[in-house]
Design an enzyme around this catalytic site. Structure first.
Site, PDB file in Angstrom:
ATOM      1  N   LYS A 247      -9.165  -2.190  -8.794  1.00 27.46           N
ATOM      2  CA  LYS A 247      -8.801  -1.801  -7.423  1.00 27.46           C
ATOM      3  C   LYS A 247      -7.406  -1.150  -7.406  1.00 27.46           C
ATOM      4  O   LYS A 247      -7.185  -0.134  -6.756  1.00 27.46           O
ATOM      5  CB  LYS A 247      -8.836  -3.041  -6.503  1.00 27.46           C
ATOM      6  CG  LYS A 247     -10.254  -3.516  -6.233  1.00 27.46           C
ATOM      7  CD  LYS A 247     -10.313  -4.893  -5.584  1.00 27.46           C
ATOM      8  CE  LYS A 247     -11.766  -5.364  -5.500  1.00 27.46           C
ATOM      9  NZ  LYS A 247     -11.931  -6.734  -5.002  1.00 27.46           N
TER      10      LYS A 247
ATOM     11  N   GLN B 272      -8.430 -11.946  -3.387  1.00 29.65           N
ATOM     12  CA  GLN B 272      -9.568 -11.856  -4.308  1.00 29.65           C
ATOM     13  C   GLN B 272     -10.293 -13.199  -4.388  1.00 29.65           C
ATOM     14  O   GLN B 272      -9.675 -14.245  -4.609  1.00 29.65           O
ATOM     15  CB  GLN B 272      -9.060 -11.428  -5.703  1.00 29.65           C
ATOM     16  CG  GLN B 272     -10.148 -11.236  -6.733  1.00 29.65           C
ATOM     17  CD  GLN B 272     -11.072 -10.047  -6.418  1.00 29.65           C
ATOM     18  OE1 GLN B 272     -10.640  -8.993  -5.987  1.00 29.65           O
ATOM     19  NE2 GLN B 272     -12.371 -10.250  -6.637  1.00 29.65           N
TER      20      GLN B 272
ATOM     21  N   ASP C  42     -11.254  -6.163   3.583  1.00 30.53           N
ATOM     22  CA  ASP C  42     -12.466  -6.676   2.943  1.00 30.53           C
ATOM     23  C   ASP C  42     -13.555  -6.923   3.982  1.00 30.53           C
ATOM     24  O   ASP C  42     -14.716  -7.144   3.625  1.00 30.53           O
ATOM     25  CB  ASP C  42     -12.171  -8.001   2.209  1.00 30.53           C
ATOM     26  CG  ASP C  42     -12.139  -7.827   0.694  1.00 30.53           C
ATOM     27  OD1 ASP C  42     -12.668  -6.810   0.207  1.00 30.53           O
ATOM     28  OD2 ASP C  42     -11.594  -8.715   0.013  1.00 30.53           O
TER      29      ASP C  42
END
Ligand code: NAP
Length: 293
Positions: free
Chosen positions: A52, A96, A119
């Protein structure tokens, strides 16, 4: 059979985002900034976050990685989240997953400011998506929709079967595929570990989206001739012949299923690469304040 090539499609999307970033900055906009929080030492998470961050550099975003040890407490993590919520230079951030067992993922997700939740996991974004309001759509479902769009796959009136009902893949995917727009307007069946006659249900799918986390679970006998098969699964399986010691497997037995399908995603090289595009797109939207003013 046509391959839905995540590598080629994601490269195309990234080059488009890069141009949009350049235009945005030359018009006086601020360089988009994505931050990532990584807790613990999970090998797969390290790989995902590194990828990412690398993608951010490629397309002209600023990125920040905040690392926390495996013993980090929930309170400490909440403090870090709050600090990113308040940091006006950060447009969007992710925590994450998975988190260590002693930290509640729901508590952390809900602490993220929904306007920075790139997200798309915060209940406000999930709720807005369900209502068809502008929202950050979570990255993996976003990536799958984009694959369907770019391959021009017809979805209206089709039977879409989703295997898996997780918060991050199966559930949002089922909602998106039934909405009254393209891609959507499917009749959707969502299945899970308690579903009876799973194979028979899958045999009626025009579009089969597989996200259960069991390598090569779906074989040719699950597939209707000409079905579109989207394999979300990513599992590391021990493989002594690989330098890394493991191979990446999807939830679909590709060699078996591909000849029966009209379109199919490979693993690796399919949905996984598209997921990053979802995150980058959401971050650009956050920087341009497209969803939350
Ligand atoms: P998850 O949270 O573990 O959910 C798995 C789902 O599959 C659950 O709903 C479970 O049912 C269902 N399931 C398990 N065994 C089943 C069976 N035998 N028959 C039918 N349904 C079954 O997994 P996830 O987070 O959605 O991830 C799924 C896979 O996608 C994993 O391999 C993961 O690594 C991968 N993934 C890939 C990406 C990407 O970017 N490509 C992103 C996210 C996840 P119950 O609800 O009844 O337990």
């Amino acid at each position: 059979m046509q391959l839905l090539d995540g590598k080629a499609i994601s490269a195309q999307i990234k080059s488009e985002i890069k141009i949009e970033v350049e235009n945005w900055i030359s018009a006086g906009g601020k360089k988009p900034h994505l931050a990532a929080i990584l807790v613990g030492e999970d090998g797969a998470s390290e790989t995902y976050v590194a990828s990412k961050i690398r993608s951010c550099e490629e397309i002209g975003f600023t990125s920040t990685l905040l690392r926390f040890g495996p013993e980090t407490t929930e309170a400490e993590l909440l403090e870090a989240v709050e600090s990113l919520n308040k940091n006006s230079d950060v447009d969007g951030f992710i925590v994450q997953l998975p988190l260590p067992k002693h930290i509640s993922e729901n508590t952390i997700m809900e602490a993220v400011d929904s306007s920075k939740d790139v997200d798309g996991f915060h209940p406000i974004n999930v709720g807005r998506m369900c209502k068809g309001l502008p929202a950050y759509i979570s990255a993996t479902p976003f990536g799958i929709l984009e694959m369907l769009i770019r391959a021009g796959i017809e979805t209206s009136g089709k039977h879409c079967v989703v295997i898996g009902r997780s918060q991050i893949v199966g559930l949002p995917m089922s909602i998106l595929m039934q909405r009254n727009e393209y891609p959507g307007n499917c009749t959707v069946t969502i299945t899970h570990s308690k579903t009876k006659n799973l194979k028979e249900i899958c045999q009626t799918a025009d579009i089969l989206i597989v996200a259960l986390g069991r390598p090569e679970f779906v074989t040719a006998d699950y597939i209707k001739d000409g079905a579109v098969v989207i394999d979300v699964g990513i599992t590391r399986v021990k493989d002594a012949s690989k330098k890394s010691g493991f191979a990446i497997k999807g939830d679909v037995n590709f060699a078996d299923v591909a000849p029966k399908s009209s379109f199919i995603t490979p693993v690796p090289g399919g949905v996984g690469l598209m997921t990053i595009c979802g995150l980058l797109t959401n971050t650009l939207k956050a920087a341009r304040k497209e969803i939350y003013k």
